[in-house]
Design a protein around this motif. Sequence first.
Motif, PDB file in Angstrom:
ATOM      1  N   CYS A 276       0.851  -1.193   0.000  1.00 32.24           N
ATOM      2  CA  CYS A 276       0.000   0.000   0.000  1.00 32.24           C
ATOM      3  C   CYS A 276       0.883   1.238   0.000  1.00 32.24           C
ATOM      4  O   CYS A 276       2.026   1.194   0.447  1.00 32.24           O
ATOM      5  N   MET A 277       0.331   2.318  -0.521  1.00 31.62           N
ATOM      6  CA  MET A 277       1.018   3.602  -0.444  1.00 31.62           C
ATOM      7  C   MET A 277       0.324   4.424   0.627  1.00 31.62           C
ATOM      8  O   MET A 277      -0.902   4.595   0.594  1.00 31.62           O
TER       9      MET A 277
ATOM     10  N   ILE B 127       5.812   3.676   0.570  1.00 33.45           N
ATOM     11  CA  ILE B 127       5.099   2.451   0.213  1.00 33.45           C
ATOM     12  C   ILE B 127       5.467   1.405   1.254  1.00 33.45           C
ATOM     13  O   ILE B 127       6.634   1.261   1.624  1.00 33.45           O
TER      14      ILE B 127
ATOM     15  N   GLU C 191       1.775  -0.160  -6.645  1.00 33.18           N
ATOM     16  CA  GLU C 191       1.913   0.993  -5.737  1.00 33.18           C
ATOM     17  C   GLU C 191       2.808   2.075  -6.331  1.00 33.18           C
ATOM     18  O   GLU C 191       2.585   3.268  -6.095  1.00 33.18           O
TER      19      GLU C 191
ATOM     20  N   HIS D 225       0.645   4.247  -8.282  1.00 30.02           N
ATOM     21  CA  HIS D 225      -0.043   5.229  -7.428  1.00 30.02           C
ATOM     22  C   HIS D 225       0.889   6.411  -7.132  1.00 30.02           C
ATOM     23  O   HIS D 225       0.452   7.571  -7.143  1.00 30.02           O
TER      24      HIS D 225
END
Length: 195
Positions: A91-92, A107, A127, A130
């Motif tokens: 996830c970021m 991240i 990620e 993103h």
Amino acid sequence: MRKALCFVTLATLVLSGSEGISAQSAAPGTASRIDEARIRRVRSEDPTITALIAQASEWSATFQAFLDMIDRSDGIVYIERGRCRHGGAACMALTVKLAGPNRMLRIVIDQRRADCDLDLMASIGHELWHAIEVLREPSLRSYAHLYNFFSRDGRHTDRAGSFGAWETPAAIKAGFTVLEELYATSPKKEVCKGT
């Protein structure tokens, strides 16, 4: 005394300038490798994560393109071990820290949540996309900016028992593209099949 000071100053100027000269007079391709090593903007202090990034960039042209895009931005992306609130493998964080002219993003990856290294590399690629989405917008400089950006351009996924995550169609596509390239070129693909 004055002559010695002038000599030291001149020597310092010559030595500091020689680095640029040697890079310019090096064999073709060498200078660009030196420059690339200096401007890497995707970083990790974890040797395992660093190895995953190196392998993914070797096996996936798309992953390498993501690294190159970030290298040309004002962003610095740190990748570290941790847990994502939504329970995913990567996830970021919706945080931006400013350091001079640079925007720093983070991240988080949780290797326990990935089926294999190739899946984890693809999650990192997802990620990184993103991060690129954020870094393409110079005005995104705070949590509120990121939240508003993703609520406008993305969708929030609600998973049972988790906090959910912000998702964009482009990041989903990016992760699948990286995964396809990894499976096509990696010598490790047999280990991940069926997972």
